[in-house]
Every structure is written in C-alpha cells, then in structure tokens.
Design a protein around this motif. Structure first.
Motif, short mmCIF file in Angstrom:
data_model
loop_
_atom_site.label_atom_id
_atom_site.label_comp_id
_atom_site.label_asym_id
_atom_site.label_seq_id
_atom_site.Cartn_x
_atom_site.Cartn_y
_atom_site.Cartn_z
N GLN A 192 0.84 -1.21 0.00
CA GLN A 192 0.00 0.00 0.00
C GLN A 192 0.87 1.26 0.00
O GLN A 192 0.61 2.20 -0.75
CB GLN A 192 -0.93 -0.02 1.21
CG GLN A 192 -1.93 1.11 1.21
CD GLN A 192 -2.87 1.01 2.39
OE1 GLN A 192 -2.45 0.63 3.49
NE2 GLN A 192 -4.12 1.35 2.18
N GLN A 193 1.90 1.27 0.81
CA GLN A 193 2.79 2.44 0.86
C GLN A 193 3.50 2.64 -0.48
O GLN A 193 3.60 3.76 -0.97
CB GLN A 193 3.81 2.26 1.98
CG GLN A 193 4.72 3.45 2.16
CD GLN A 193 5.70 3.25 3.31
OE1 GLN A 193 5.93 2.13 3.77
NE2 GLN A 193 6.26 4.33 3.79
N HIS A 194 3.97 1.56 -1.08
CA HIS A 194 4.64 1.65 -2.38
C HIS A 194 3.67 2.16 -3.45
O HIS A 194 4.02 3.02 -4.25
CB HIS A 194 5.21 0.30 -2.78
CG HIS A 194 5.82 0.29 -4.14
ND1 HIS A 194 7.05 0.86 -4.38
CD2 HIS A 194 5.37 -0.18 -5.31
CE1 HIS A 194 7.32 0.74 -5.67
NE2 HIS A 194 6.32 0.11 -6.25
N THR A 195 2.45 1.64 -3.43
CA THR A 195 1.45 2.06 -4.41
C THR A 195 1.14 3.54 -4.27
O THR A 195 1.05 4.26 -5.26
CB THR A 195 0.15 1.23 -4.24
OG1 THR A 195 0.47 -0.15 -4.38
CG2 THR A 195 -0.90 1.62 -5.25
N ARG A 196 0.99 4.00 -3.04
CA ARG A 196 0.69 5.42 -2.82
C ARG A 196 1.86 6.32 -3.19
O ARG A 196 1.66 7.43 -3.66
CB ARG A 196 0.32 5.65 -1.35
CG ARG A 196 -1.05 5.13 -1.03
CD ARG A 196 -1.40 5.44 0.39
NE ARG A 196 -2.77 5.02 0.65
CZ ARG A 196 -3.31 4.99 1.84
NH1 ARG A 196 -2.60 5.37 2.90
NH2 ARG A 196 -4.55 4.59 2.00
N SER A 197 3.08 5.85 -2.97
CA SER A 197 4.24 6.70 -3.24
C SER A 197 4.59 6.78 -4.72
O SER A 197 5.28 7.69 -5.14
CB SER A 197 5.46 6.21 -2.45
OG SER A 197 5.90 4.98 -2.94
N THR A 198 4.11 5.83 -5.51
CA THR A 198 4.45 5.83 -6.93
C THR A 198 3.37 6.39 -7.84
O THR A 198 3.62 6.62 -9.01
CB THR A 198 4.79 4.40 -7.43
OG1 THR A 198 3.67 3.55 -7.19
CG2 THR A 198 6.03 3.87 -6.74
#
Length: 78
Positions: free
Chosen positions: A67-73
């Motif tokens: 989730q964090q990776h998806t939001r940051s990209t």
C-alpha cells in the motif's frame, strides 16, 4: 512522513485473509494462500518464487508495504 500509531489489536487471520483477498483481486499479488499451520504462501508474479510468511502479522506488514509503495508511486491527485 507522519508515524503511524501503534496497533490497537493483535493481527487476526480474518483481517489477514481480507487483505490477501484484496491484494489478489487488485492484482498486487498473484496468489496468497493460508496453510493449515497458519503460515501464508504468497507469490508476487506467476514466475516468481513462493514466499512463506509466518502468520497474519507478516501478511498485514506485506499489505502495508504494498500500500505504501502504491501510494508513493502514483501521481498526486489535486
């Protein structure tokens, strides 16, 4: 980044199962299977190796990382 507050409850199999279902349906994971021993078998892509996670807490940590990776990209919506 704002730090997250500590978890108020112990991770459960039910919560981990719900997150596993979402991650697979949204194609963020290829597969996530709960074993009779309580471990999770997860696979990112069909040609990647299967990883073994110790329990619900590890699956929820993986979900948070995804989730964090998806939001940051993704681009910011304004």
């Amino acid at each position: 980044m704002i730090p997250r507050p500590p978890r108020s409850s112990k991770p459960t199999v039910t919560k981990a199962d719900a997150w596993a279902d979402v991650l697979v349906r949204r194609r963020l994971l290829f597969a996530a299977v709960l074993t009779p021993t309580g471990q999770w078998l997860v696979q990112d892509r069909p040609d990647n190796p299967v990883r073994v996670l110790a329990g619900p807490a590890d699956l929820l940590a993986l979900a948070a990382t995804i989730q964090q990776h998806t939001r940051s990209t993704r681009p910011e919506a304004r």
